[in-house]
Structures are given as structure tokens and as C-alpha cells.
Design a protein around this motif. Structure first.
Motif, PDB file in Angstrom:
ATOM      1  N   ALA A 591       0.829  -1.212   0.000  1.00 45.76           N
ATOM      2  CA  ALA A 591       0.000   0.000   0.000  1.00 45.76           C
ATOM      3  C   ALA A 591       0.860   1.257   0.000  1.00 45.76           C
ATOM      4  CB  ALA A 591      -0.940  -0.005   1.202  1.00 45.76           C
ATOM      5  N   VAL A 592       1.900   1.267   0.815  1.00 44.10           N
ATOM      6  CA  VAL A 592       2.806   2.421   0.858  1.00 44.10           C
ATOM      7  C   VAL A 592       3.465   2.631  -0.496  1.00 44.10           C
ATOM      8  CG1 VAL A 592       5.000   3.252   1.796  1.00 44.10           C
ATOM      9  CG2 VAL A 592       3.234   2.384   3.337  1.00 44.10           C
ATOM     10  N   HIS A 593       3.948   1.540  -1.075  1.00 45.77           N
ATOM     11  CA  HIS A 593       4.627   1.635  -2.372  1.00 45.77           C
ATOM     12  C   HIS A 593       3.679   2.169  -3.448  1.00 45.77           C
ATOM     13  CE1 HIS A 593       7.497   0.619  -5.529  1.00 45.77           C
ATOM     14  NE2 HIS A 593       6.487   0.069  -6.190  1.00 45.77           N
ATOM     15  N   MET A 594       2.461   1.649  -3.482  1.00 45.32           N
ATOM     16  CA  MET A 594       1.495   2.104  -4.488  1.00 45.32           C
ATOM     17  C   MET A 594       1.113   3.564  -4.269  1.00 45.32           C
ATOM     18  SD  MET A 594      -1.046  -1.199  -4.819  1.00 45.32           S
ATOM     19  CE  MET A 594      -2.090  -0.408  -6.050  1.00 45.32           C
ATOM     20  N   ALA A 595       0.924   3.926  -3.008  1.00 44.06           N
ATOM     21  CA  ALA A 595       0.537   5.310  -2.713  1.00 44.06           C
ATOM     22  C   ALA A 595       1.630   6.284  -3.132  1.00 44.06           C
ATOM     23  CB  ALA A 595       0.232   5.454  -1.227  1.00 44.06           C
ATOM     24  N   LYS A 596       2.881   5.925  -2.871  1.00 50.05           N
ATOM     25  CA  LYS A 596       4.000   6.823  -3.168  1.00 50.05           C
ATOM     26  C   LYS A 596       4.320   6.890  -4.663  1.00 50.05           C
ATOM     27  CE  LYS A 596       6.887   6.933   0.999  1.00 50.05           C
ATOM     28  NZ  LYS A 596       8.222   6.554   1.518  1.00 50.05           N
ATOM     29  N   THR A 597       4.297   5.748  -5.324  1.00 51.40           N
ATOM     30  CA  THR A 597       4.817   5.689  -6.701  1.00 51.40           C
ATOM     31  C   THR A 597       3.738   5.684  -7.780  1.00 51.40           C
ATOM     32  OG1 THR A 597       4.874   3.256  -6.728  1.00 51.40           O
ATOM     33  CG2 THR A 597       6.823   4.402  -5.864  1.00 51.40           C
ATOM     34  N   ILE A 598       2.480   5.447  -7.419  1.00 50.17           N
ATOM     35  CA  ILE A 598       1.416   5.366  -8.421  1.00 50.17           C
ATOM     36  C   ILE A 598       0.337   6.412  -8.180  1.00 50.17           C
ATOM     37  CG2 ILE A 598      -0.369   3.875  -9.412  1.00 50.17           C
ATOM     38  CD1 ILE A 598       1.361   1.454  -8.682  1.00 50.17           C
ATOM     39  N   ILE A 599      -0.210   6.439  -6.960  1.00 45.73           N
ATOM     40  CA  ILE A 599      -1.365   7.307  -6.689  1.00 45.73           C
ATOM     41  C   ILE A 599      -0.946   8.754  -6.476  1.00 45.73           C
ATOM     42  CG2 ILE A 599      -3.274   7.737  -5.098  1.00 45.73           C
ATOM     43  CD1 ILE A 599      -3.357   4.691  -4.633  1.00 45.73           C
ATOM     44  N   MET A 600       0.053   8.975  -5.654  1.00 47.86           N
ATOM     45  CA  MET A 600       0.486  10.341  -5.361  1.00 47.86           C
ATOM     46  C   MET A 600       0.976  11.074  -6.622  1.00 47.86           C
ATOM     47  SD  MET A 600       2.671  11.565  -2.046  1.00 47.86           S
ATOM     48  CE  MET A 600       4.256  10.966  -2.595  1.00 47.86           C
ATOM     49  N   PRO A 601       1.795  10.453  -7.476  1.00 44.13           N
ATOM     50  CA  PRO A 601       2.198  11.150  -8.707  1.00 44.13           C
ATOM     51  C   PRO A 601       1.010  11.528  -9.593  1.00 44.13           C
ATOM     52  CG  PRO A 601       3.648   9.299  -8.290  1.00 44.13           C
ATOM     53  CD  PRO A 601       2.534   9.186  -7.310  1.00 44.13           C
ATOM     54  N   ALA A 602      -0.013  10.667  -9.650  1.00 45.18           N
ATOM     55  CA  ALA A 602      -1.197  10.991 -10.448  1.00 45.18           C
ATOM     56  C   ALA A 602      -1.930  12.195  -9.877  1.00 45.18           C
ATOM     57  CB  ALA A 602      -2.127   9.783 -10.506  1.00 45.18           C
ATOM     58  N   ALA A 603      -2.037  12.242  -8.551  1.00 41.64           N
ATOM     59  CA  ALA A 603      -2.702  13.378  -7.906  1.00 41.64           C
ATOM     60  C   ALA A 603      -1.924  14.672  -8.135  1.00 41.64           C
ATOM     61  CB  ALA A 603      -2.864  13.102  -6.414  1.00 41.64           C
ATOM     62  N   ILE A 604      -0.609  14.598  -8.050  1.00 38.68           N
ATOM     63  CA  ILE A 604       0.228  15.784  -8.273  1.00 38.68           C
ATOM     64  C   ILE A 604       0.107  16.258  -9.725  1.00 38.68           C
ATOM     65  CG2 ILE A 604       2.619  16.597  -8.379  1.00 38.68           C
ATOM     66  CD1 ILE A 604       3.176  14.745  -5.964  1.00 38.68           C
ATOM     67  N   ARG A 605       0.051  15.308 -10.633  1.00 43.78           N
ATOM     68  CA  ARG A 605      -0.094  15.660 -12.052  1.00 43.78           C
ATOM     69  C   ARG A 605      -1.404  16.416 -12.283  1.00 43.78           C
ATOM     70  NH1 ARG A 605      -0.897  11.183 -16.850  1.00 43.78           N
ATOM     71  NH2 ARG A 605      -1.274  12.647 -18.574  1.00 43.78           N
ATOM     72  N   TYR A 606      -2.480  15.915 -11.695  1.00 39.23           N
ATOM     73  CA  TYR A 606      -3.775  16.587 -11.864  1.00 39.23           C
ATOM     74  C   TYR A 606      -3.782  17.934 -11.147  1.00 39.23           C
ATOM     75  CZ  TYR A 606      -8.833  17.254 -12.130  1.00 39.23           C
ATOM     76  OH  TYR A 606     -10.086  17.757 -12.375  1.00 39.23           O
ATOM     77  N   GLN A 607      -3.124  17.976 -10.007  1.00 37.00           N
ATOM     78  CA  GLN A 607      -3.002  19.235  -9.257  1.00 37.00           C
ATOM     79  C   GLN A 607      -2.291  20.287 -10.114  1.00 37.00           C
ATOM     80  OE1 GLN A 607      -0.273  19.191  -5.879  1.00 37.00           O
ATOM     81  NE2 GLN A 607      -1.884  20.049  -4.564  1.00 37.00           N
ATOM     82  N   LEU A 608      -1.247  19.885 -10.804  1.00 33.29           N
ATOM     83  CA  LEU A 608      -0.501  20.790 -11.677  1.00 33.29           C
ATOM     84  C   LEU A 608      -1.380  21.260 -12.838  1.00 33.29           C
ATOM     85  CD1 LEU A 608       2.139  22.162 -12.482  1.00 33.29           C
ATOM     86  CD2 LEU A 608       2.797  20.049 -13.655  1.00 33.29           C
ATOM     87  N   GLN A 609      -2.139  20.320 -13.432  1.00 33.42           N
ATOM     88  CA  GLN A 609      -3.029  20.701 -14.538  1.00 33.42           C
ATOM     89  C   GLN A 609      -4.060  21.735 -14.090  1.00 33.42           C
ATOM     90  OE1 GLN A 609      -4.982  17.548 -16.607  1.00 33.42           O
ATOM     91  NE2 GLN A 609      -3.080  16.612 -17.372  1.00 33.42           N
ATOM     92  N   LEU A 610      -4.621  21.519 -12.919  1.00 38.17           N
ATOM     93  CA  LEU A 610      -5.605  22.470 -12.401  1.00 38.17           C
ATOM     94  C   LEU A 610      -4.973  23.837 -12.156  1.00 38.17           C
ATOM     95  CD1 LEU A 610      -7.637  20.284  -9.861  1.00 38.17           C
ATOM     96  CD2 LEU A 610      -8.528  21.377 -11.928  1.00 38.17           C
TER      97      LEU A 610
END
Length: 694
Positions: A591-610
Motif C-alpha cells: 500500500a505504501v509503495h502504491m501510494a508513493k509511486t502510483i497514486i500520489m504522482p497521479a494526484a500531483i499531475r492533476y493538481q498541476l493541470q488544475l
């Protein structure tokens, strides 16, 4: 009969060295001797071992096998095998194909790397496998050959049981002894005969497209989704259960049945289960030991056939949050020395009195050992399933159905009552009531429900071996029958009449143990409150559920009937607790690995787009208030995710309960982000895709 039907019948069991095959390859004397061992439980004649081994080898070579293996069931909960070639070099530079009786009867795999719970030290490598002739050898095929699999027990250098089969066979012997003893009191000849338990193990499972699973690290590593929000539609419409089976799934099921039939496994029923992408397979009942072996094979074949059809078969008890989990309905019954099912009402008063004796024995057994039954189904996966979405709760109880419950009440009151109008059965004992032939409805919320001629233990997890729960069922029933027989023998010695003393013995059991009976809805909060008032244990998590294994009461039980020694029982506690903690630790790290390397980068990417969108809108004097609100929510949930990661990382060294709590909080943030981030940015296949793209 059509050509396909004939072909199926001809192929049934073709990969199994069963009685039919034995007749073709063994001499008459060897066949009769081995048959006696298999059918009557006689001691194996070691002198026939070479003949049997030669016959097995000949058959296996004809079937394309080049190797043999002792196939056993260590405490991992899976199966194990070490392949040995039949090939032996000769003195002329050539080779022969040999297989001896010694190789058939005993093997020596390395025992040091299997879980032992302290029974073996790491440096103590010697372990032994010993042939179990009551379960037939079979061929496992591959594209260019095969291997002869010989079912065996697995023990350590000093004879300590390191597997699940050895205690199962011991418990079957203990139960058989007490059933024959009860049969003797009922005037049933048991000389040279035996009694045994039977099992029908219904197997639930999910099918998910292999391409989707390849993008879900959580499914690959843990067997369940650690992240994922429920889709708008899942199982609410109740339209998947028994619905029309999709063509792709039908093709899988057809291949599955053919594979299982060739292995001699009597797969009978297949259908859609309640949750989308969930299915069930049910076999014909078989003798318990064989049924357990067959279910282990079923789980393996499910996964291999699914792979051929582009699926992954998920056997985890709760692969998807919020929808049905998967169980293994453990349909347990007993066959007495008279060859009849003693959990089925009979055709005469004598048999019906025996039937009620068995029902009362089970009531006593479950009440005395409800916590042990709960322990037998304890696992990290099953904890997620019990008590929700048609799985029984962690509180053990027995469901008998309206009519049989009324009869039990009449027995308690010591009066002969009358059953409802309809076909009923006279018991021929003045103080026992009439017994209706159709004694029960079904209660899908009950952990242990009587369903007409068997008890369905619904709490067993889909990934579990059936061995452990049935070791418990056999042993606690052996104890209950032991105490009943002792009471009857003592009173009959004084009064000399079974019909006179039996009602009083059964009445005493019902009065003492009736608290375990519950015919209502086991899911309600009212039942939790009532169960507590009755003194019934509620053990929702594995660490609590396994504690009874350490009590003197359970040590004495298993010791008395020769099922598990004190050291063997303690080893099970250590192994199962270690497996629980390791499983949750794997989930937490994944869960930690997925949150750090998969989910968090996606959220940051969308945050940047917004952010870029807001800047560009404001440059054009266009209101960006909606985008700002969305950015604020995204940023807030991203902060929650980061905090959740931190909390989970700091809990890695804590116990499983703490890790699970931290994982849930982190999952809440991730699932909230999934609901807001566009599909082209969100990196994980959704529940909607996995459950409906089958």
C-alpha cells in the motif's frame, strides 16, 4: 447417449490411478490387498509396495509422465511437491525407468524451509513424506510431459506432524471410533467396518481480466485490492446471482469441468454468484480426506485454466471492498458403519432416534467448542469477509430450522409434541416427538446451518484448506459422541433399555447447550447483543480468534483423541499468527509503495493541470472559482494521503491491527482522489472495469 456424453464418461478419472485403473495394472492378490486398505482402513501390506510401484510407473509412463512426486500439504495452506525422475542410468551407458516400493511409500523432502512453529529448528532439515493410499495418485500434465503425484502425509524426524493431512486422518479415526461405538448401542453391526465423514466443498471465486490485474500491484502481491472506490452499480440490483453466464466465462467453465473430470473430481454445479465477476463451483460429496485433496486440486486448476482464458482467478476472501466476499461452504456429514448418512432422518423409528442423537451431539460439540470452530477459519483474508455481505459473523451458532427447533424444544420439555401437518416420522420412543421429513429451510447468515442431511459450515474462507475446519469438526464431534456413549452405556448397564434412557440423555444435552441455537438473522446488532447475553464469544479478528489454541481445554481435547500433541497444537498457533502478521505486513508495504509511486504522482499531475488552468483562465479574466474549489479539495486529500503514508510507515513495526487501521485511513484519501481525478490520469483499473469487463 450422444458422442460428447460418452467421451466425458470415458475420460472421467483418466488421469487418476483409481480402482478402475488398478484392476488393469495389478495382480488380483495385490489389488485385493490394496483395496482392503483403501476401503476398510486395513493396515497397508508393505510386501505389495513394489508391485504397486511398478504398476503406477507403467501407467504413468503410458500417460506421458517422466517424473513422480510426493504431493503433500504443509502448514503454508498450499500444496508442495519435489519432482524425481523415473530415469536411472545403467552400466552400459544407457538408462532405465525405475520406481521402487520404497520410493512409493516414503520420501525425504527438506523440512527446514517449511513453517513448523518451533517443531523444527532451521538447521534440522530432515523431513519425511509417507504415502496415503486412501487418496489415489494422479497425473499433472504439461505441454511436453507430466508428473505422477502421490498424495502423502508430511512429518518431521521425530514423527511430529508438519502438515494438514496427518491431523485430518487422525481426527477421522477418532470420529470413526465413536460413531461405531454409538452404532453398537443402536444394535448396528460394526465388525470389520468403519464410519467416516463426508464433505462437499462449494468453492467461490472471482474472475478478472488478466490485463487489468497486471496493472494492479495490490492484486498481484496480496490477492485483494488495497485501493478502489465502489462503482455506482455493483451488486445492488441482484441481477448477477444465477444470471445468464457470459460466453467467455462459459468457455472457461467448460474447460475447467473437463480438466477436473479427467482428474476424477466430480464437479457438479456452476453458476454466477452474488457479486459481479464472482462465481461458484460445487462438487458431488466424497469421503472427507479425498474431498480435501480434491479441493486443493480444484484451487490450482481454477487458476491454471483461468490463465489460459486470459483471466486471473482470485481466491482471496475479500478481493473487493463493499461487495460479496468468497467463502468455501463446508458441507459436512457422517456415514456410519451401516453405510447410511446419520444426519439424514431414516425410514424407521430406530434410525430417527439415532438421527436426533447426532443432532444433539453436534449441538453439544459446537457449544463446548464454538471458539475453536472460530479459530479454525481465522485468517487475515477471512477477517475482512466474516459478518458482511452474506458471510456469517464471527459469533458461532447453529441453525436447525423451524421444525427441527420445535422438536428440540419438545425434547427439552420432556413431552411428546406433534409436528406440523404433513409427512412425519414416528420415532418409536414414547417421550420423543414426531419428526417431519423436511426439517429445515436455509439460513445464509448462520455459520453452521443444518440443511436437510448435512451441516453447512459457511465460515470457511475461499482460500483456506478445508483440512483445518474439518479436523475441528471431527474432533469435537468425537468428544461429544464419547460423552453421550459413556452416559448411555452407564445407564443401560443399570436399566438395560436404550429407548428408556436415551430421551433423558438428549434432554440433558438440550437444556445445557441450547444457547448455541439461533434461527434468526445473524447479521443484526440485536443478535450481537443477545449472543453476548448468552455468553457466546465474538472474536472478529484473527489474533483474538487464535487464542483458544493456547488453552488447556483445547490442548486436552486434541491430546485425548490423538489428533494433535501439545507441541503440534502450539506449532499451529505460532504458524497461523506468523502468517497473519506477515500477510498484513506485505499489504502495508504494498500500500505504501502504491501510494508513493502510483497514486500520489497521479494526484500531483492533476493538481498541476488544475493550477495551470486557473492561471490561464485568470489571465483571460475568466472566473476560475470552480477550478480553485476543486484544487483545494484535491490538495486537501493529497495532504491526507501524505499524512496517511507517514502514519502507515510508522506503524510497519507494530501489530497487524494497527497497520490495518492506518491502511484504512490512507485508503480513504486515495479513494476520494479516485472519485475526482480524470480516468486518463488515474493510473489504476477501477472497480467498474474489473468487475464488469469479464
Amino acid at each position: 447417449m450422444d458422442t460428447l456424453g460418452k467421451k466425458v464418461i470415458e475420460e472421467f478419472g483418466e488421469n487418476v490411478f483409481n480402482m478402475k485403473m488398478m484392476r488393469n495394472y495389478l495382480s488380483e492378490g495385490t489389488f485385493e490387498s490394496l483395496s482392503a486398505t483403501i476401503r476398510a482402513g486395513d493396515t497397508l501390506d508393505s510386501e505389495i509396495a513394489d508391485d504397486v510401484a511398478e504398476a503406477m510407473k507403467t501407467w504413468a509412463l503410458e500417460m506421458g509422465a517422466t517424473h513422480f512426486t510426493h504431493w503433500f500439504q504443509p502448514l503454508t495452506g498450499a500444496t508442495a511437491e519435489k519432482h524425481e525422475s523415473f530415469l536411472v542410468p545403467n552400466h552400459d551407458g544407457g538408462a532405465l525407468m525405475k520406481f521402487s516400493g520404497k520410493e512409493l511409500i516414503q520420501g525425504e523432502p527438506d523440512a527446514s524451509s517449511f513453517p513448523s512453529g518451533g517443531l523444527r529448528e532451521t538447521f534440522e532439515a530432515r523431513g519425511y513424506t509417507a504415502w496415503d493410499p486412501t487418496s489415489p495418485a494422479f497425473i499433472k500434465e504439461c505441454a511436453n510431459g507430466g508428473v505422477l503425484c502421490i498424495p502423502t502425509v508430511f512429518c518431521g524426524y521425530k514423527g511430529e506432524a508438519l502438515d494438514k493431512k496427518t491431523p485430518l486422518l487422525r481426527s477421522m479415526d477418532a470420529l470413526s471410533k465413536q460413531l461405531c461405538r454409538l452404532g453398537n448401542l443402536f444394535g448396528i453391526d460394526n465388525k470389520g467396518k468403519r464410519a467416516y465423514a463426508t464433505l462437499g466443498a462449494e468453492q467461490e471465486y472471482f474472475l478478472v481480466d488478466k490485463k487489468l490485474v497486471s496493472r494492479r500491484l495490490d492484486l498481484i502481491q496480496t490477492g485483494r485490492t488495497l485501493f478502489g472506490c465502489s462503482p455506482a452499480k455493483h451488486q445492488q440490483m441482484e441481477d448477477h446471482y444465477f444470471g445468464a453466464i457470459k460466453l467467455r466465462v462459459m468457455e472457461f467453465m467448460t474447460d475447467l469441468d473437463h480438466e477436473l473430470w479427467r482428474m476424477g473430481i466430480p464437479a457438479k454445479t456452476r453458476h454466477n454468484e452474488v457479486a459481479p465477476a464472482q462465481f461458484e463451483l460445487a462438487p458431488v460429496f466424497e469421503e472427507l480426506n479425498l474431498a480435501v485433496d480434491h479441493n486443493m486440486i480444484v484451487m490450482e486448476v481454477l487458476q491454471s485454466v483461468a490463465d489460459k482464458h486470459g483471466f486471473v482467478c482470485l481466491l482471496h476472501e475479500k478481493p473487493f471492498a463493499g461487495v460479496n466476499g468468497s467463502g468455501k461452504h463446508n458441507n459436512w456429514a457422517v456415514c456410519g458403519p451401516d453405510g447410511k448418512n446419520w444426519l439424514s432422518p431414516g425410514k424407521n423409528p430406530h434410525e430417527n432416534a439415532k438421527f436426533l442423537t447426532m443432532i444433539c451431539a453436534l449441538i453439544q460439540a459446537v457449544d463446548d467448542h464454538s471458539e475453536l470452530l472460530r479459530a479454525s477459519v481465522a485468517s487475515a483474508g477471512n477477517d475482512h469477509r466474516l459478518g458482511a455481505n452474506e458471510a456469517p459473523p464471527a459469533i458461532m451458532s447453529v441453525y436447525l430450522g423451524h421444525d427441527l427447533t420445535e422438536i428440540i424444544k419438545q425434547i427439552e420439555n420432556g413431552v411428546k409434541g406433534s409436528s406440523r401437518k404433513g409427512d412425519s416420522i414416528e420415532l418409536g420412543v414414547s417421550s420423543l416427538p414426531l419428526l417431519p421429513r423436511h426439517t429445515t429451510d436455509r439460513n445464509r447468515t448462520s455459520p453452521l446451518a443444518f440443511t436437510g442431511n448435512k451441516f453447512e459450515f459457511r465460515a470457511v474462507g475461499s482460500k483456506q484448506s478445508c483440512a483445518g475446519p474439518n479436523v475441528v469438526m471431527n474432533t469435537i464431534m468425537a468428544e461429544a459422541l464419547d460423552t453421550i456413549c459413556t452416559r448411555l452405556e452407564k445407564q443401560m448397564a443399570e436399566d438395560g433399555n436404550l429407548a428408556d434412557v436415551l430421551p433423558g440423555v438428549l434432554q440433558g444435552i438440550v437444556k445445557k447447550h441450547k444457547r448455541i441455537l439461533f434461527d434468526g438473522d445473524n447479521y443484526t446488532d440485536d443478535w450481537v447483543t443477545e449472543a453476548k447475553a448468552r455468553g457466546l464469544a465474538n472474536l472478529p479478528v484473527t489474533p483474538e480468534a487464535l487464542k483458544p489454541l493456547q488453552t488447556e481445554k483445547i490442548r486436552n481435547l486434541f491430546s485425548k483423541y490423538g489428533v494433535l500433541s501439545e507441541a503440534e497444537l502450539e506449532s499451529r498457533y505460532e504458524v497461523y499468527m506468523e502468517q497473519y502478521e506477515k500477510q498484513i505486513a506485505i499489504e502495508a508495504k504494498t500500500a505504501v509503495h502504491m501510494a508513493k509511486t502510483i497514486i500520489m504522482p497521479a494526484a500531483i499531475r492533476y493538481q498541476l493541470q488544475l493550477s495551470e488552468t486557473i492561471i490561464n483562465l485568470e489571465k483571460c479574466n475568466i472566473s476560475a472559482s470552480g477550478n480553485k474549489e476543486l484544487l483545494t479539495v484535491i490538495s486537501s486529500e493529497l495532504d491526507n494521503l501524505v499524512k496517511g503514508i507517514d502514519v502507515l510507515e510508522r506503524s510497519i513495526d507494530l501489530d497487524g491491527i494497527n497497520k490495518l487501521s492506518a491502511m484504512e485511513k490512507m485508503r480513504d484519501a486515495a479513494d476520494s482522489l479516485e472519485k475526482m481525478i480524470p480516468n486518463d490520469i488515474w493510473p489504476l483499473p477501477s472497480y467498474a472495469e474489473m468487475l464488469f469487463m469479464v
